[in-house]
Motif scaffolding. Structure first.
Motif, PDB file in Angstrom:
ATOM      1  N   HIS A 127     -14.188  29.746   6.809  1.00 55.03           N
ATOM      2  CA  HIS A 127     -14.226  28.282   6.708  1.00 55.03           C
ATOM      3  C   HIS A 127     -13.246  27.593   7.648  1.00 55.03           C
ATOM      4  O   HIS A 127     -13.472  26.460   8.067  1.00 55.03           O
ATOM      5  CB  HIS A 127     -13.913  27.848   5.273  1.00 55.03           C
ATOM      6  CG  HIS A 127     -14.563  28.698   4.230  1.00 55.03           C
ATOM      7  ND1 HIS A 127     -15.921  28.721   4.025  1.00 55.03           N
ATOM      8  CD2 HIS A 127     -14.039  29.585   3.339  1.00 55.03           C
ATOM      9  CE1 HIS A 127     -16.209  29.574   3.043  1.00 55.03           C
ATOM     10  NE2 HIS A 127     -15.079  30.110   2.619  1.00 55.03           N
ATOM     11  N   GLY A 128     -12.132  28.242   7.954  1.00 58.50           N
ATOM     12  CA  GLY A 128     -11.086  27.647   8.775  1.00 58.50           C
ATOM     13  C   GLY A 128      -9.811  28.450   8.629  1.00 58.50           C
ATOM     14  O   GLY A 128      -9.773  29.477   7.946  1.00 58.50           O
ATOM     15  N   THR A 129      -8.736  27.988   9.265  1.00 59.54           N
ATOM     16  CA  THR A 129      -7.466  28.704   9.188  1.00 59.54           C
ATOM     17  C   THR A 129      -6.435  27.997   8.308  1.00 59.54           C
ATOM     18  O   THR A 129      -5.405  28.578   7.977  1.00 59.54           O
ATOM     19  CB  THR A 129      -6.854  28.867  10.599  1.00 59.54           C
ATOM     20  OG1 THR A 129      -6.692  27.573  11.192  1.00 59.54           O
ATOM     21  CG2 THR A 129      -7.749  29.726  11.479  1.00 59.54           C
ATOM     22  N   LYS A 131      -5.896  24.955   4.991  1.00 62.63           N
ATOM     23  CA  LYS A 131      -6.543  24.143   3.958  1.00 62.63           C
ATOM     24  C   LYS A 131      -5.554  23.104   3.441  1.00 62.63           C
ATOM     25  O   LYS A 131      -4.434  23.433   3.069  1.00 62.63           O
ATOM     26  CB  LYS A 131      -7.022  25.032   2.802  1.00 62.63           C
ATOM     27  CG  LYS A 131      -8.040  24.366   1.899  1.00 62.63           C
ATOM     28  CD  LYS A 131      -8.575  25.376   0.883  1.00 62.63           C
ATOM     29  CE  LYS A 131      -9.758  24.819   0.110  1.00 62.63           C
ATOM     30  NZ  LYS A 131     -10.258  25.793  -0.896  1.00 62.63           N
ATOM     31  N   PHE A 132      -6.008  21.851   3.434  1.00 64.95           N
ATOM     32  CA  PHE A 132      -5.146  20.760   2.974  1.00 64.95           C
ATOM     33  C   PHE A 132      -5.971  19.820   2.104  1.00 64.95           C
ATOM     34  O   PHE A 132      -7.040  19.358   2.523  1.00 64.95           O
ATOM     35  CB  PHE A 132      -4.564  19.998   4.168  1.00 64.95           C
ATOM     36  CG  PHE A 132      -3.673  18.849   3.792  1.00 64.95           C
ATOM     37  CD1 PHE A 132      -2.444  19.075   3.194  1.00 64.95           C
ATOM     38  CD2 PHE A 132      -4.069  17.541   4.036  1.00 64.95           C
ATOM     39  CE1 PHE A 132      -1.616  18.020   2.847  1.00 64.95           C
ATOM     40  CE2 PHE A 132      -3.245  16.472   3.693  1.00 64.95           C
ATOM     41  CZ  PHE A 132      -2.022  16.723   3.086  1.00 64.95           C
ATOM     42  N   GLN A 133      -5.475  19.597   0.886  1.00 66.98           N
ATOM     43  CA  GLN A 133      -6.164  18.739  -0.083  1.00 66.98           C
ATOM     44  C   GLN A 133      -7.635  19.152  -0.251  1.00 66.98           C
ATOM     45  O   GLN A 133      -8.537  18.324  -0.277  1.00 66.98           O
ATOM     46  CB  GLN A 133      -6.051  17.274   0.345  1.00 66.98           C
ATOM     47  CG  GLN A 133      -4.632  16.743   0.296  1.00 66.98           C
ATOM     48  CD  GLN A 133      -4.518  15.281   0.652  1.00 66.98           C
ATOM     49  OE1 GLN A 133      -5.457  14.667   1.173  1.00 66.98           O
ATOM     50  NE2 GLN A 133      -3.358  14.684   0.378  1.00 66.98           N
ATOM     51  N   GLY A 134      -7.833  20.471  -0.327  1.00 70.27           N
ATOM     52  CA  GLY A 134      -9.165  21.012  -0.599  1.00 70.27           C
ATOM     53  C   GLY A 134     -10.093  21.102   0.590  1.00 70.27           C
ATOM     54  O   GLY A 134     -11.230  21.573   0.453  1.00 70.27           O
ATOM     55  N   GLU A 135      -9.627  20.689   1.774  1.00 72.23           N
ATOM     56  CA  GLU A 135     -10.473  20.696   2.966  1.00 72.23           C
ATOM     57  C   GLU A 135      -9.961  21.718   3.991  1.00 72.23           C
ATOM     58  O   GLU A 135      -8.778  21.734   4.322  1.00 72.23           O
ATOM     59  CB  GLU A 135     -10.498  19.307   3.618  1.00 72.23           C
ATOM     60  CG  GLU A 135     -11.139  18.223   2.766  1.00 72.23           C
ATOM     61  CD  GLU A 135     -12.640  18.401   2.615  1.00 72.23           C
ATOM     62  OE1 GLU A 135     -13.262  18.954   3.558  1.00 72.23           O
ATOM     63  OE2 GLU A 135     -13.175  18.017   1.563  1.00 72.23           O
ATOM     64  N   TRP A 136     -10.875  22.561   4.478  1.00 65.62           N
ATOM     65  CA  TRP A 136     -10.524  23.519   5.515  1.00 65.62           C
ATOM     66  C   TRP A 136     -10.532  22.846   6.885  1.00 65.62           C
ATOM     67  O   TRP A 136     -11.331  21.960   7.158  1.00 65.62           O
ATOM     68  CB  TRP A 136     -11.517  24.675   5.537  1.00 65.62           C
ATOM     69  CG  TRP A 136     -11.325  25.667   4.429  1.00 65.62           C
ATOM     70  CD1 TRP A 136     -12.012  25.719   3.247  1.00 65.62           C
ATOM     71  CD2 TRP A 136     -10.398  26.747   4.406  1.00 65.62           C
ATOM     72  NE1 TRP A 136     -11.561  26.759   2.485  1.00 65.62           N
ATOM     73  CE2 TRP A 136     -10.572  27.419   3.174  1.00 65.62           C
ATOM     74  CE3 TRP A 136      -9.439  27.217   5.301  1.00 65.62           C
ATOM     75  CZ2 TRP A 136      -9.819  28.528   2.818  1.00 65.62           C
ATOM     76  CZ3 TRP A 136      -8.681  28.332   4.954  1.00 65.62           C
ATOM     77  CH2 TRP A 136      -8.881  28.971   3.719  1.00 65.62           C
ATOM     78  N   LYS A 169      -9.351  33.365  -6.543  1.00 66.46           N
ATOM     79  CA  LYS A 169     -10.326  32.284  -6.679  1.00 66.46           C
ATOM     80  C   LYS A 169     -10.030  31.458  -7.927  1.00 66.46           C
ATOM     81  O   LYS A 169      -9.703  32.003  -8.989  1.00 66.46           O
ATOM     82  CB  LYS A 169     -11.741  32.856  -6.763  1.00 66.46           C
ATOM     83  CG  LYS A 169     -12.226  33.480  -5.460  1.00 66.46           C
ATOM     84  CD  LYS A 169     -13.660  33.977  -5.580  1.00 66.46           C
ATOM     85  CE  LYS A 169     -14.135  34.569  -4.266  1.00 66.46           C
ATOM     86  NZ  LYS A 169     -15.526  35.077  -4.343  1.00 66.46           N
ATOM     87  N   ASN A 170     -10.115  30.142  -7.776  1.00 68.68           N
ATOM     88  CA  ASN A 170      -9.936  29.267  -8.944  1.00 68.68           C
ATOM     89  C   ASN A 170     -11.246  29.166  -9.717  1.00 68.68           C
ATOM     90  O   ASN A 170     -12.211  29.878  -9.424  1.00 68.68           O
ATOM     91  CB  ASN A 170      -9.421  27.882  -8.506  1.00 68.68           C
ATOM     92  CG  ASN A 170     -10.401  27.163  -7.577  1.00 68.68           C
ATOM     93  OD1 ASN A 170     -11.596  27.479  -7.513  1.00 68.68           O
ATOM     94  ND2 ASN A 170      -9.887  26.189  -6.849  1.00 68.68           N
ATOM     95  N   ASN A 171     -11.295  28.289 -10.723  1.00 67.71           N
ATOM     96  CA  ASN A 171     -12.499  28.207 -11.559  1.00 67.71           C
ATOM     97  C   ASN A 171     -13.714  27.661 -10.807  1.00 67.71           C
ATOM     98  O   ASN A 171     -14.824  27.694 -11.320  1.00 67.71           O
ATOM     99  CB  ASN A 171     -12.231  27.369 -12.823  1.00 67.71           C
ATOM    100  CG  ASN A 171     -11.666  25.995 -12.482  1.00 67.71           C
ATOM    101  OD1 ASN A 171     -11.700  25.569 -11.338  1.00 67.71           O
ATOM    102  ND2 ASN A 171     -11.147  25.316 -13.497  1.00 67.71           N
ATOM    103  N   GLU A 174     -12.927  28.783  -5.363  1.00 65.63           N
ATOM    104  CA  GLU A 174     -12.302  28.426  -4.088  1.00 65.63           C
ATOM    105  C   GLU A 174     -10.998  29.184  -3.890  1.00 65.63           C
ATOM    106  O   GLU A 174     -10.306  29.521  -4.844  1.00 65.63           O
ATOM    107  CB  GLU A 174     -12.035  26.913  -4.055  1.00 65.63           C
ATOM    108  CG  GLU A 174     -13.296  26.074  -4.149  1.00 65.63           C
ATOM    109  CD  GLU A 174     -12.991  24.597  -4.333  1.00 65.63           C
ATOM    110  OE1 GLU A 174     -13.860  23.776  -3.998  1.00 65.63           O
ATOM    111  OE2 GLU A 174     -11.875  24.273  -4.815  1.00 65.63           O
ATOM    112  N   GLN A 175     -10.667  29.417  -2.627  1.00 62.88           N
ATOM    113  CA  GLN A 175      -9.425  30.091  -2.261  1.00 62.88           C
ATOM    114  C   GLN A 175      -8.707  29.305  -1.164  1.00 62.88           C
ATOM    115  O   GLN A 175      -9.301  28.468  -0.486  1.00 62.88           O
ATOM    116  CB  GLN A 175      -9.712  31.508  -1.759  1.00 62.88           C
ATOM    117  CG  GLN A 175     -10.245  32.451  -2.816  1.00 62.88           C
ATOM    118  CD  GLN A 175     -10.593  33.809  -2.228  1.00 62.88           C
ATOM    119  OE1 GLN A 175     -11.590  33.942  -1.541  1.00 62.88           O
ATOM    120  NE2 GLN A 175      -9.747  34.791  -2.495  1.00 62.88           N
ATOM    121  N   SER A 176      -7.422  29.636  -0.985  1.00 63.56           N
ATOM    122  CA  SER A 176      -6.610  29.047   0.071  1.00 63.56           C
ATOM    123  C   SER A 176      -5.728  30.138   0.656  1.00 63.56           C
ATOM    124  O   SER A 176      -5.526  31.184   0.030  1.00 63.56           O
ATOM    125  CB  SER A 176      -5.725  27.921  -0.478  1.00 63.56           C
ATOM    126  OG  SER A 176      -6.496  26.915  -1.077  1.00 63.56           O
TER     127      SER A 176
END
Length: 204
Positions: A127-129, A131-136, A169-171, A174-176
C-alpha cells in the motif's frame, strides 16, 4: 552498506541545502561516488527532506528548495558526463505526484530526466511505506538516470513489508509500520517507514 567487490568508494560530500528561508535548517544531502566493477562511475544521493510538521502546504516551500538544489547537483554531473549513472533515494516527505518530486525528475534536457522506480503506487506490491491518520503514502522513493536503467532487474522495485515490520492487524484488518516508540511508549519495532528495494545487475 555496499558490496566492496562491485563498488569502489572514491569520495563523498555533505551538501547543505540553501533554503529561501535563511533561518531554516534541515538534514544535508549525502553525495557518494565511486567506481563500479565495469569501470563506470556511479553517483548516489541520499536524502531526508524537511518534514510536513506544521502543515503540508506551509512546509512545501522547504521541500521545493531541497528538490531544486538536488536537481542542480544532478545537472552538474550531467554537464561532465551526459551518460552518468545516478541513483537518488530517501525519504522525500512528499508523494511521487507532488511538486517537489516532479522538480527532481525534470532535467534541463529530456535525456537528463530521472526515472522514479516508485512513481506509480498501483504497480507496487504494498500500500505504501508510511501511514498517517489511517492513510498510506509513498514518501520513500528511488530515482535513477536513464543510463542506469539498463542495469535494473525487471520488476525488482518493491516495498519490503514482512510481518515483523508491521503491527498486528486491528479489528478492521489494518496494519501499520511497527515503530520503536509511540510517544514515550516502547513498541519494540524498527521504524514508522517501510524499506524500499531495487535490484541491479552490472555486466563486466
Amino acid at each position: 552498506l555496499y558490496q566492496r567487490d562491485k563498488f569502489r568508494y572514491l569520495c563523498h560530500s555533505s551538501e547543505r541545502i540553501p533554503f529561501s528561508n535563511k533561518r531554516k535548517r534541515s538534514r544535508d544531502i549525502l553525495h557518494v561516488w565511486g567506481e563500479l566493477i565495469n569501470g563506470e562511475r556511479l553517483d548516489l544521493f541520499v536524502c531526508h527532506f524537511p518534514s510536513r510538521s506544521g502543515g503540508e502546504k506551509e512546509t512545501e516551500p522547504d521541500r521545493l528548495d531541497a528538490a531544486g538544489f538536488l536537481r542542480k547537483l544532478c545537472d552538474s554531473i550531467y554537464k561532465t558526463n551526459n551518460e552518468a549513472n545516478i541513483i537518488v533515494m530517501g525519504d522525500f516527505n512528499d508523494n511521487p505526484y507532488d511538486k517537489s518530486v516532479q522538480r527532481i525528475l525534470k532535467g534541463s534536457k529530456t535525456k537528463y530526466n530521472l526515472i522514479n522506480l516508485f512513481g506509480d503506487p498501483k504497480k507496487l506490491n504494498f500500500h505504501g511505506t508510511h501511514k498517517f491518520q489511517g492513510e498510506w503514502s509513498q514518501l520513500d522513493q528511488m530515482m535513477i538516470s536513464r543510463n542506469w536503467q539498463l542495469y535494473l532487474k525487471e520488476n525488482s522495485p518493491r516495498i519490503f513489508a514482512p510481518s515483523f515490520l508491521l503491527t498486528k492487524k486491528n479489528n478492521r484488518g489494518e496494519q501499520s509500520p511497527l515503530r520503536k516508540y509511540t510517544g514515550k511508549i516502547y513498541k519494540g519495532g524498527y521504524s514508522d517507514h517501510l524499506p524500499i528495494v531495487a535490484d541491479f545487475s552490472i555486466p563486466f
